[in-house]
Write an enzyme that holds these catalytic residues in place. Structure first.
Site, short mmCIF file in Angstrom:
data_model
loop_
_atom_site.label_atom_id
_atom_site.label_comp_id
_atom_site.label_asym_id
_atom_site.label_seq_id
_atom_site.Cartn_x
_atom_site.Cartn_y
_atom_site.Cartn_z
N ASP A 86 -0.89 -3.53 -0.75
CA ASP A 86 -0.56 -3.05 0.58
C ASP A 86 -1.49 -3.66 1.63
OD1 ASP A 86 0.93 -1.02 2.25
OD2 ASP A 86 -1.12 -0.30 2.57
N GLU A 92 1.13 -7.95 0.77
CA GLU A 92 1.89 -7.67 2.00
C GLU A 92 1.20 -8.39 3.16
OE1 GLU A 92 3.66 -3.88 4.52
OE2 GLU A 92 1.64 -3.76 3.67
#
Length: 612
Positions: free
Chosen positions: A324, A353
């Site tokens: 993330d 990400e």
């Protein structure tokens, strides 16, 4: 003046006995690891006053911080066999406490585990919204927020058992890997269902199940030759993380002092003209007020995160990570974190990400990028997410009046820049995810769904789909994240119908599912898609044609982005069609003779396996 390093209060209420160790992290480790050392963190009231030794293990280092409630002990485990060892805390000659610490036997060939790659199809799901397999744990006394299915942003009760219960459905769809959003404890008072604000990174949230349940999920997937991808968060924890009440060091998190908001401008990470002020607030600022930003520049923090990630890989037998907010981390530190993991597991894939809107900026973050090398940077990150393709998909199928640079040309232009990536097959391609608009909300017509799925299933890279879209599920981003994370129909005992079976699905749901199943199951064995090269042609009249080919095999893909039928002249594709006489349409099973022209119906895609 002495620094005050307490964020909320100085001592956890559970720490009351002098010298009593309340936490040991990692709770155990493994023999036979490449790294010859493990750093064990002990937590308890004023335990730093004591001297540790470990019977049978060499203590390589003892590190104390300004907080006497922590003790960091580095153990040399090179060539040490599995067993249970005693960490002994002493006050002079007096033994204060003995803590057992186990080195487990490592699984055979663990270091060389196979990860996900371009042959896989990843199914992204949010456990709280997928299926409730164990209603008894919907609420739990150890955490604050209780189940409230009527609230979009509340906990709905989905859990690990719910995923296990429906693996037949996921496998039938043609999926080969599951990426689940985080499952560790999130003890926020509200909005805890997404679990990105974690409060204990060594424990599964009890409303999802137990650590053993998570191991069982991996095991059940492996029985089906499927894979499990763990969603790891390196950038931040939740404000309710147990350490936030008694930080090991003042600089364990970024302090301004206390809260400072990120500017979200991750372009400052490579901008040669950026101000140090903007650079700091991008990288060090908190993602939101309830998510303190971790300071990976602190070696203790970086090592803690590295060991925790490796612990989960070994413990749960994981097959890969998605990380993330990768580009919000300290870029030098996250490169070290990534390298440490891939050094231990050379085949382990990690998708970061990197939510940016320019291919050069995204390519900067992929391992061995020549773009990053301009600044002497290598992230060591194997996979980045193709957000620019996602951006194009969000627009192209609803352009009413295409122009020179709008319409299907936007998809073509995305692939023009593939040269920027050092490993183009290791790009995660997707139409949507848990943070973006639902494609079936943007494109309510089934035909547009077909076009989008045909695209991501046949281009280079690793395709990822989002749960529920394969049955036509919608969700309006403007109504909030809860609406794009709706409950999967049939995942709860009280649901009036189920979409997990053909009999339970309505006609529309079966139409979506049957198309998806056919497409994705075909892709599973289509090596030409997994490893082949690409030639694409400039779109004409909203017709986009590209070929995937390798060693005598070829697939021709045609996307008609028009609301009317179009006649496609095949003469301009001679360089790819030469030697092929016909093609079998994967989606209809029709065999089509390759003459001079081909008629493509409105808003339709064709995938032709070319035959001589």
């Amino acid at each position: 003046m002495k620094k005050v390093f307490f964020l909320i209060c100085s001592v956890l209420s559970c720490v009351s006995v002098m010298g009593q160790v309340d936490r040991v992290e990692p709770p155990f480790w493994w023999s036979g690891m490449k790294n010859p050392a493990v750093q064990v963190m002990l937590y308890g009231k004023e335990i730093a006053k004591y001297d540790p030794d470990v019977k049978g293990l060499d203590v390589a280092d003892v590190h104390r911080t300004e907080n006497l409630n922590y003790l960091f002990i580095t153990l040399n485990i090179a060539s040490v066999k599995a067993g249970i060892f005693e960490i002994r805390l002493k006050d002079g000659d007096d033994l204060v406490q003995t803590i057992p610490f186990e080195l487990k036997e490592r699984k055979s060939n663990s270091a060389h585990r196979k990860s996900y790659d371009s042959s896989d199809l990843i199914y992204l799901l949010m456990p709280d919204r997928f299926a409730n397999g164990n209603p008894a744990i919907d609420s739990h006394p150890d955490v604050i927020e209780n189940v409230n299915r009527k609230l979009d942003g509340g906990r709905h009760g989905g859990d690990i058992q719910g995923i296990i219960d429906h693996l037949n459905y996921i496998e039938e769809l043609g999926v080969t890997a599951i990426w689940s959003t985080p499952l560790c404890v999130d003890n926020d008072e509200k909005y805890s269902y997404h679990t990105y604000a974690q409060s204990d990174v060594y424990k599964i949230d009890p409303r999802f199940g137990t650590n053993e349940d998570y191991k069982r999920l991996a095991s059940e997937l492996h029985k089906r030759e499927m894979k499990l991808v763990f969603d790891y968060v390196t950038n931040h924890w939740g404000l309710t993380h147990w350490m936030m009440k008694d930080l090991p060091t003042y600089d364990w998190i970024h302090q301004f002092p206390g809260y400072g908001q990120t500017n979200y401008r991750t372009t400052t990470q490579m901008d040669p003209n950026t101000s140090q002020y903007d650079y700091r607030y991008c990288m060090d600022g908190w993602f939101v007020k309830s998510m303190p930003d971790l300071n990976q520049k602190n070696p203790l923090v970086l090592n803690y995160l590295t060991q925790n990630a490796i612990w989960w890989i070994e413990y749960a037998n994981l097959d890969g990570f998605r990380v993330d907010t990768y580009s919000f981390n300290d870029k030098e530190a996250i490169a070290k974190w990534t390298k440490a993991i891939t050094d231990e597991y050379p085949n382990f894939n990690i998708a970061g990400e990197v939510w940016m809107h320019d291919q050069a900026q995204m390519a900067y973050w992929q391992k061995d990028s020549q773009v990053g090398a301009i600044q002497g940077y290598n992230s060591n990150l194997p996979t980045v997410m193709d957000f620019t393709l996602h951006d194009a998909i969000m627009e192209v199928f609803r352009v009413e009046k295409p122009t020179w640079n709008t319409g299907i040309i936007q998809v073509y232009e995305n692939f023009v820049n593939d040269f920027l990536y050092p490993n183009i097959n290791n790009i995660l391609v997707f139409a949507e995810n848990h943070d973006t608009p639902r494609i079936n909300e943007l494109y309510p017509n089934f035909e547009d769904y077909q076009l989008a799925m045909t695209l991501i299933a046949t281009v280079r890279g690793i395709p990822q789909i989002y749960y529920g879209s394969e049955i036509g599920m919608k969700g309006d981003k403007y109504r909030g994240d809860g609406d794009i994370r709706r409950d999967f129909p049939g995942g709860w005992q009280s649901d009036s119908s189920t979409a997990f079976t053909a009999e339970g699905r309505n006609e529309t749901q079966n139409r979506y599912f049957n198309f998806s199943k056919k497409l994705f199951n075909w892709r599973k064995s289509a090596n030409v898609i997994h490893q082949g090269q690409t030639t694409h042609y400039l779109p004409e009249d909203e017709l986009y044609v590209y070929f995937r080919f390798m060693e005598g095999k070829a697939v021709m893909v045609i996307l008609n982005n028009n609301k009317t039928s179009k006649e496609l002249s095949l003469d301009r594709f001679t360089e790819n069609l030469k030697g092929f006489q016909q093609g079998k349409d994967v989606l209809t099973d029709a065999v089509i003779k390759l003459g001079h022209k081909l008629t493509i119906r409105p808003k339709k895609s064709m995938i032709l396996e070319l035959e001589k």
